[in-house]
Structures are given as structure tokens and as C-alpha cells.
Design a protein around this motif. Structure first.
Motif, PDB file in Angstrom:
ATOM      1  N   ALA A   1      -4.496  -9.085  11.732  1.00  0.00           N
ATOM      2  CA  ALA A   1      -3.508  -9.725  12.606  1.00  0.00           C
ATOM      3  C   ALA A   1      -3.115 -11.047  11.984  1.00  0.00           C
ATOM      4  CB  ALA A   1      -4.085  -9.944  14.006  1.00  0.00           C
ATOM      5  N   MET A   2      -1.829 -11.247  11.796  1.00  0.00           N
ATOM      6  CA  MET A   2      -1.321 -12.469  11.176  1.00  0.00           C
ATOM      7  C   MET A   2      -1.960 -12.683   9.812  1.00  0.00           C
ATOM      8  SD  MET A   2       0.839 -13.511  13.411  1.00  0.00           S
ATOM      9  CE  MET A   2       1.195 -15.184  12.884  1.00  0.00           C
ATOM     10  N   GLY A   3      -2.203 -11.570   9.101  1.00  0.00           N
ATOM     11  CA  GLY A   3      -2.777 -11.662   7.770  1.00  0.00           C
ATOM     12  C   GLY A   3      -4.269 -11.916   7.733  1.00  0.00           C
ATOM     13  N   GLN A   4      -4.922 -11.939   8.910  1.00  0.00           N
ATOM     14  CA  GLN A   4      -6.342 -12.236   8.972  1.00  0.00           C
ATOM     15  C   GLN A   4      -7.116 -11.005   9.442  1.00  0.00           C
ATOM     16  OE1 GLN A   4      -7.519 -15.259   7.924  1.00  0.00           O
ATOM     17  NE2 GLN A   4      -5.372 -15.696   7.433  1.00  0.00           N
ATOM     18  N   MET A   5      -8.368 -10.902   8.998  1.00  0.00           N
ATOM     19  CA  MET A   5      -9.236  -9.805   9.404  1.00  0.00           C
ATOM     20  C   MET A   5     -10.637 -10.353   9.643  1.00  0.00           C
ATOM     21  SD  MET A   5     -10.328  -6.388   7.218  1.00  0.00           S
ATOM     22  CE  MET A   5      -8.838  -5.439   7.545  1.00  0.00           C
ATOM     23  N   ASN A   6     -11.181 -10.138  10.842  1.00  0.00           N
ATOM     24  CA  ASN A   6     -12.552 -10.531  11.136  1.00  0.00           C
ATOM     25  C   ASN A   6     -13.517  -9.583  10.450  1.00  0.00           C
ATOM     26  OD1 ASN A   6     -11.940 -12.727  12.962  1.00  0.00           O
ATOM     27  ND2 ASN A   6     -11.316 -11.173  14.434  1.00  0.00           N
ATOM     28  N   LYS A   7     -14.668 -10.113  10.008  1.00  0.00           N
ATOM     29  CA  LYS A   7     -15.622  -9.309   9.254  1.00  0.00           C
ATOM     30  C   LYS A   7     -17.036  -9.779   9.594  1.00  0.00           C
ATOM     31  CE  LYS A   7     -12.278  -9.728   5.428  1.00  0.00           C
ATOM     32  NZ  LYS A   7     -11.600 -10.979   5.813  1.00  0.00           N
ATOM     33  N   ARG A   8     -17.877  -8.852  10.104  1.00  0.00           N
ATOM     34  CA  ARG A   8     -19.256  -9.190  10.456  1.00  0.00           C
ATOM     35  C   ARG A   8     -20.202  -8.153   9.855  1.00  0.00           C
ATOM     36  NH1 ARG A   8     -20.257 -12.631  14.957  1.00  0.00           N
ATOM     37  NH2 ARG A   8     -21.804 -11.196  15.821  1.00  0.00           N
ATOM     38  N   LEU A   9     -21.290  -8.654   9.253  1.00  0.00           N
ATOM     39  CA  LEU A   9     -22.202  -7.824   8.474  1.00  0.00           C
ATOM     40  C   LEU A   9     -23.538  -7.651   9.215  1.00  0.00           C
ATOM     41  CD1 LEU A   9     -22.705  -6.411   5.694  1.00  0.00           C
ATOM     42  CD2 LEU A   9     -23.633  -8.619   4.904  1.00  0.00           C
ATOM     43  N   TYR A  10     -24.049  -6.389   9.219  1.00  0.00           N
ATOM     44  CA  TYR A  10     -25.309  -6.041   9.866  1.00  0.00           C
ATOM     45  C   TYR A  10     -26.202  -5.303   8.878  1.00  0.00           C
ATOM     46  CZ  TYR A  10     -22.707  -7.156  14.091  1.00  0.00           C
ATOM     47  OH  TYR A  10     -21.954  -7.804  15.043  1.00  0.00           O
ATOM     48  N   MET A  11     -27.531  -5.406   9.104  1.00  0.00           N
ATOM     49  CA  MET A  11     -28.488  -4.798   8.187  1.00  0.00           C
ATOM     50  C   MET A  11     -29.670  -4.231   8.966  1.00  0.00           C
ATOM     51  SD  MET A  11     -31.683  -5.361   6.596  1.00  0.00           S
ATOM     52  CE  MET A  11     -31.987  -7.133   6.469  1.00  0.00           C
ATOM     53  N   SER A  12     -30.186  -3.088   8.482  1.00  0.00           N
ATOM     54  CA  SER A  12     -31.429  -2.526   9.002  1.00  0.00           C
ATOM     55  C   SER A  12     -32.385  -2.317   7.838  1.00  0.00           C
ATOM     56  CB  SER A  12     -31.174  -1.184   9.698  1.00  0.00           C
ATOM     57  OG  SER A  12     -32.409  -0.571  10.047  1.00  0.00           O
ATOM     58  N   SER A  13     -33.611  -2.804   7.994  1.00  0.00           N
ATOM     59  CA  SER A  13     -34.617  -2.639   6.941  1.00  0.00           C
ATOM     60  C   SER A  13     -35.599  -1.527   7.262  1.00  0.00           C
ATOM     61  CB  SER A  13     -35.384  -3.957   6.727  1.00  0.00           C
ATOM     62  OG  SER A  13     -36.014  -4.355   7.934  1.00  0.00           O
ATOM     63  N   ASP A  14     -35.361  -0.782   8.359  1.00  0.00           N
ATOM     64  CA  ASP A  14     -36.292   0.277   8.768  1.00  0.00           C
ATOM     65  C   ASP A  14     -35.573   1.591   9.055  1.00  0.00           C
ATOM     66  OD1 ASP A  14     -35.028  -0.413  11.090  1.00  0.00           O
ATOM     67  OD2 ASP A  14     -36.809  -1.172  12.102  1.00  0.00           O
ATOM     68  N   ASN A  15     -34.558   1.884   8.241  1.00  0.00           N
ATOM     69  CA  ASN A  15     -33.830   3.152   8.328  1.00  0.00           C
ATOM     70  C   ASN A  15     -33.098   3.337   9.653  1.00  0.00           C
ATOM     71  OD1 ASN A  15     -36.629   4.098   6.629  1.00  0.00           O
ATOM     72  ND2 ASN A  15     -34.639   4.420   5.662  1.00  0.00           N
ATOM     73  N   GLY A  16     -32.670   2.237  10.242  1.00  0.00           N
ATOM     74  CA  GLY A  16     -31.808   2.313  11.402  1.00  0.00           C
ATOM     75  C   GLY A  16     -32.473   2.129  12.744  1.00  0.00           C
ATOM     76  N   TYR A  17     -33.757   1.803  12.793  1.00  0.00           N
ATOM     77  CA  TYR A  17     -34.413   1.592  14.072  1.00  0.00           C
ATOM     78  C   TYR A  17     -33.996   0.266  14.704  1.00  0.00           C
ATOM     79  CZ  TYR A  17     -37.443   5.639  13.837  1.00  0.00           C
ATOM     80  OH  TYR A  17     -37.905   6.930  13.805  1.00  0.00           O
ATOM     81  N   ILE A  18     -33.885  -0.768  13.888  1.00  0.00           N
ATOM     82  CA  ILE A  18     -33.475  -2.082  14.375  1.00  0.00           C
ATOM     83  C   ILE A  18     -32.399  -2.619  13.447  1.00  0.00           C
ATOM     84  CG2 ILE A  18     -34.180  -4.460  14.841  1.00  0.00           C
ATOM     85  CD1 ILE A  18     -36.985  -3.430  15.405  1.00  0.00           C
ATOM     86  N   TRP A  19     -31.301  -3.084  14.037  1.00  0.00           N
ATOM     87  CA  TRP A  19     -30.214  -3.682  13.265  1.00  0.00           C
ATOM     88  C   TRP A  19     -30.172  -5.179  13.518  1.00  0.00           C
ATOM     89  CZ3 TRP A  19     -27.414  -1.230   9.618  1.00  0.00           C
ATOM     90  CH2 TRP A  19     -27.508   0.160   9.585  1.00  0.00           C
ATOM     91  N   SER A  20     -30.006  -5.947  12.450  1.00  0.00           N
ATOM     92  CA  SER A  20     -29.938  -7.408  12.544  1.00  0.00           C
ATOM     93  C   SER A  20     -28.550  -7.882  12.122  1.00  0.00           C
ATOM     94  CB  SER A  20     -30.993  -8.060  11.631  1.00  0.00           C
ATOM     95  OG  SER A  20     -32.283  -7.643  11.984  1.00  0.00           O
TER      96      SER A  20
END
Length: 266
Positions: free
Chosen positions: A141-160
Motif C-alpha cells: 500500500a502506497m509502495g510499502q509492505m509490512n513484514k514480520r518474521l517468526y521462527m520455531s526451533s522445535d519443528n513447529g510446536y512453538i513459534w517465536s
């Protein structure tokens, strides 16, 4: 990783309120194959069958994939209809397997209104020992894009939640690749600037910097596709960049044999 986006038949059901709900009593109904056929089910059919019994009927499927050429290692990412919460599911069918199902800790309103093109992943088999990554983006929107990064170190049980990279990654995201727990890339397309948007982290996504790639003579900018590494051979990878000038564009193929420290035109 082999990605398969599925067109699913949706029906109406009711989700429990809140991000912890997981109602599978009303599930997607999908015909996967002719019951008279004796051939073994395909990878796609197996993934569809799992989706049909796992994803609530009114949920929006954002991503589906099998890892490598596996017929047993599957991922689904979907968004709940009423809450907008995002659930990532990982299933690996083996004697010691577990099925993980975890909510991403989303916070922003735009994250509750995503579509398939807003989800980018770098997912790995359990045997690799590498974390799994999900990058969510808003519509531009208006040339901008929001971007947020997530990670799981246990094959998807908990996401940070790792961080918001909206002001760090310039352009419209095209992909994310992590070759190990520390080193990864976010790639983008950025029209009209003297820029090759290949961003690299070497500290697990905490900091990012543009990795220098010279722009060939007479070209103006580059649009970058995410690099690819084969699990088990993380020193060797490939990278495609489309360079653009006024009336022409050309894709250059790059290779690395040092884990992405340097890239050379093939």
C-alpha cells in the motif's frame, strides 16, 4: 522443499473464540482419488487427505507443502475465520513421529487478513535440526509492505516472533531461505532503484544487511528470487536474479560453493 498450493472446498462451520481453538469437527471434504483405482496415493493426494481431516471447514488455507520428495512430511498453515489467528501444522509419519500444531503470536491487524501470496516460508525436515521460519507480509500500500518474521526451533510446536523487518527489507518480498540456524536470506523485487534486494542475516534473523551483487552494465536494478540449498549439501546453492533495463530484462544464474558467502555468475 516442494510447495503445493491447494484449492480447497470450503463449507461453513463455527470456531471457538480465541486463538487457542482448533475445531476439526467440521472438516474440509475433498475427493482425493477414484476409489476403484488401486494405484498408490500420490504425494498431493496424501496432503489433501490430511488437510481434509485437519483444517476447519471455514478456515483459509495459506500454505501447504511437503518437504523434499516426502510422502510423509507435510506442513499446513491456515488462518481461522472468526479470529484471524494463524495456525501452523507439521506432520511427519514415522515410528517416532509427532504432529505439531501451534499458533503464531501475531499482533498486528493486517496479519489477521492474509492471503496465500502474503506467506513465505523456509521449512526443514526434522532430521536436519534446523529451525523453521515463516515471514508474513501485508499487501503493498502506497509502495510499502509490512513484514514480520517468526521462527520455531522445535519443528513447529512453538513459534517465536523474531522482529519486524519492514524498514530493513526494501521492496516487495519474493522469498525467504535459511540454510542453517544462523544464516538466511530475504529476497525482494524493487522496481526503479539501483538496488539488488538480497538481504542476509548471520545471527538468526536479528540483523540484516544487503549482500553486494554487482549490477551488470547497462542494467538498472535486479529482482531477486530466494537462493536454494539442498539439505545435506549446504555449501552449494543457486540464486537467480532478473536484471532489468528500460526495454529489456535478463535472468542471471549465480552459484555458491561457500554457503552463500560469495555468489558467482554461472
Amino acid at each position: 522443499m516442494k510447495k503445493m498450493m491447494l484449492s480447497l472446498l470450503l463449507a461453513v462451520s463455527v470456531l471457538l473464540p480465541g486463538c487457542s481453538s482448533h475445531d476439526t469437527s467440521s472438516a474440509l471434504v475433498i475427493k482425493t482419488s477414484d476409489p476403484t483405482t488401486e494405484a498408490a496415493p500420490t504425494e498431493t493426494e496424501l496432503l489433501l487427505k490430511w488437510a481434509a481431516t485437519t483444517v476447519p471447514a471455514d478456515a483459509k488455507l495459506l500454505y501447504s507443502a511437503s518437504i523434499g520428495d516426502s510422502q510423509t512430511d507435510f506442513w499446513l498453515i491456515y488462518q481461522q475465520a472468526e479470529t484471524g489467528c494463524i495456525r501452523a501444522l507439521h506432520h511427519e509419519d514415522k515410528p517416532t513421529s509427532n504432529e505439531s500444531s501451534s499458533m503464531l503470536p501475531i499482533q498486528e491487524d493486517w496479519e489477521k487478513q492474509l492471503n496465500e501470496p502474503n506467506v513465505f516460508t523456509s521449512l526443514h525436515s526434522e532430521q536436519s535440526g534446523n529451525p523453521d521460519w515463516i515471514l508474513l507480509t501485508s499487501d503493498p500500500a502506497m509502495g510499502q509492505m509490512n513484514k514480520r518474521l517468526y521462527m520455531s526451533s522445535d519443528n513447529g510446536y512453538i513459534w517465536s516472533y523474531i522482529q519486524d523487518v519492514s524498514t530493513i527489507i526494501d521492496g516487495y518480498v519474493t522469498g525467504v531461505t535459511f540454510r542453517d540456524e544462523l544464516t538466511g536470506w530475504i529476497t525482494a523485487a524493487q522496481h526503479g532503484q539501483q538496488l539488488v534486494p538480497l538481504y542476509r542475516t548471520t545471527d538468526g534473523g536479528k540483523t540484516w544487511a544487503a549482500q553486494p551483487i554487482p549490477i551488470p552494465n547497462d542494467y538498472n536494478y535486479g529482482n531477486v528470487n530466494p537462493p536454494e540449498f539442498q539439505e545435506g549439501d549446504l555449501m552449494n546453492g543457486t540464486l537467480d536474479i532478473e536484471f532489468v533495463k528500460e526495454n529489456d530484462q535478463k535472468t542471471f544464474h549465480y552459484v555458491t560453493n561457500d554457503g552463500g558467502e560469495t555468489w558467482e555468475v554461472k
